[in-house]
Write a protein that holds these residues in place. Structure first.
Motif, PDB file in Angstrom:
ATOM      1  N   GLY A   1      60.418  47.911  -1.444  1.00 33.10           N
ATOM      2  CA  GLY A   1      58.934  47.890  -1.925  1.00 33.10           C
ATOM      3  C   GLY A   1      59.423  47.132  -3.421  1.00 33.10           C
ATOM      4  O   GLY A   1      60.440  47.436  -4.284  1.00 33.10           O
ATOM      5  N   LEU A   2      58.394  47.733  -4.155  1.00 30.76           N
ATOM      6  CA  LEU A   2      58.021  47.320  -5.306  1.00 30.76           C
ATOM      7  C   LEU A   2      58.592  48.663  -6.380  1.00 30.76           C
ATOM      8  O   LEU A   2      57.848  48.686  -7.346  1.00 30.76           O
ATOM      9  CB  LEU A   2      57.058  46.239  -6.054  1.00 30.76           C
ATOM     10  N   GLU A   3      58.419  50.073  -6.231  1.00 29.18           N
ATOM     11  CA  GLU A   3      58.520  50.967  -7.237  1.00 29.18           C
ATOM     12  C   GLU A   3      59.809  51.013  -8.006  1.00 29.18           C
ATOM     13  O   GLU A   3      59.192  51.402  -9.097  1.00 29.18           O
ATOM     14  CB  GLU A   3      58.146  52.459  -6.242  1.00 29.18           C
ATOM     15  N   PRO A   4      60.222  50.513  -7.402  1.00 34.66           N
ATOM     16  CA  PRO A   4      62.129  50.585  -8.380  1.00 34.66           C
ATOM     17  C   PRO A   4      61.227  49.624 -10.117  1.00 34.66           C
ATOM     18  O   PRO A   4      62.323  50.324 -10.845  1.00 34.66           O
ATOM     19  CB  PRO A   4      62.835  49.827  -8.104  1.00 34.66           C
ATOM     20  N   LEU A   5      60.219  49.026 -10.036  1.00 34.89           N
ATOM     21  CA  LEU A   5      60.632  48.091 -11.487  1.00 34.89           C
ATOM     22  C   LEU A   5      59.227  48.319 -11.751  1.00 34.89           C
ATOM     23  O   LEU A   5      59.396  47.972 -13.244  1.00 34.89           O
ATOM     24  CB  LEU A   5      59.652  46.706 -11.350  1.00 34.89           C
TER      25      LEU A   5
END
Length: 249
Positions: A212-216
């Motif tokens: 997913g995109l959470e690390p960004l």
């Protein structure tokens, strides 16, 4: 301005340098670059500075964090040459760039909130087919056209590990699946935000690993912080430049 330069206490290069953690050679370099007005000279040829030079140095050092060294140099050179309007134009350009960077950040955040895989049918430029997409993926031309970049850029991103297209077993052409399209769009937005390929690669890897995109979010938070710091630095620089302009009269 000549009279102003002779008024007040005489300062040596070391006096200017010491208060800002600079070398005396840096002060001389700043004068030669036009950042400081021309120094006076003693009968023996030694440079002498005044409070006006100290104000110019403060203004320059305050401008650098918000505008960058090159633009700050151009601003101070314009002021010292009596071309204040040119200095104001340069400042306006920096503010316009900051606004554009903020809009880019907003575009990245929007892309992350609503990032659904898309393909395109418009033609691209390159040696591989650009008119059609294969089953379960898209070719390099449509993807490059959708992003508004050249196919060569996608190939460069592939070498940097930002995208990992598979090869069609019959033709050998690159095929980008949904995850590749997502990664390409993220890379495109982050490049617009000023991130280098070597900085983007680990972010993309985190997105893949996490699914997913959470690390960004941490990167976006840092980006927002840097933009805010630039905006505040511009205010500080403007205050010091205004003080210098007043001192110049």
């Amino acid at each position: 301005m000549g009279r102003n330069l002779q008024n007040g206490e005489r300062l040596r290069p070391v006096d200017l340098a010491r208060g800002h953690g600079l070398s005396t050679q840096a002060v001389r370099n700043y004068e030669e670059a036009g950042i400081l007005p021309a120094a006076g000279r003693t009968p023996h040829g030694y440079r002498t500075y005044t409070s006006l030079h100290a104000g110019a140095l403060r203004a320059f050092l305050a401008l650098v964090p918000g505008h960058g060294h090159q633009t700050a140099t151009s601003i101070m050179r314009a002021v010292n040459e009596g071309a204040a309007e040119e200095a104001f134009r340069l400042i306006d350009e920096s503010h316009a760039q900051l606004l554009d960077d903020r809009r880019t950040l907003q575009a990245v955040e929007s892309a992350l909130r609503d990032l659904d895989p898309t393909t395109a049918s418009e033609p691209g430029v390159g040696s591989e087919p650009a008119m059609v997409s294969g089953p379960g993926g898209t070719f390099i031309g449509p993807l490059a056209g959708k992003l508004g970049i050249r196919p060569a850029t996608l190939r460069k991103w592939e070498r940097a590990g930002l995208v990992r297209p598979r090869r069609d077993p019959l033709t050998g052409y690159r095929v980008y699946d949904e995850a590749d399209v997502r990664d390409a769009r993220l890379a495109h937005q982050l490049r617009r935000g000023g991130y280098l390929l070597e900085q983007i690669a680990p972010l993309i890897a985190q997105v893949r690993a996490a699914g997913g995109l959470e690390p960004l979010e941490a990167a976006l938070c840092d980006w927002r912080g840097r933009l805010s710091a630039r905006g505040r630095a511009m205010l500080t620089g403007a205050a010091e430049l205004e003080a210098y302009l007043r001192e110049r009269g």
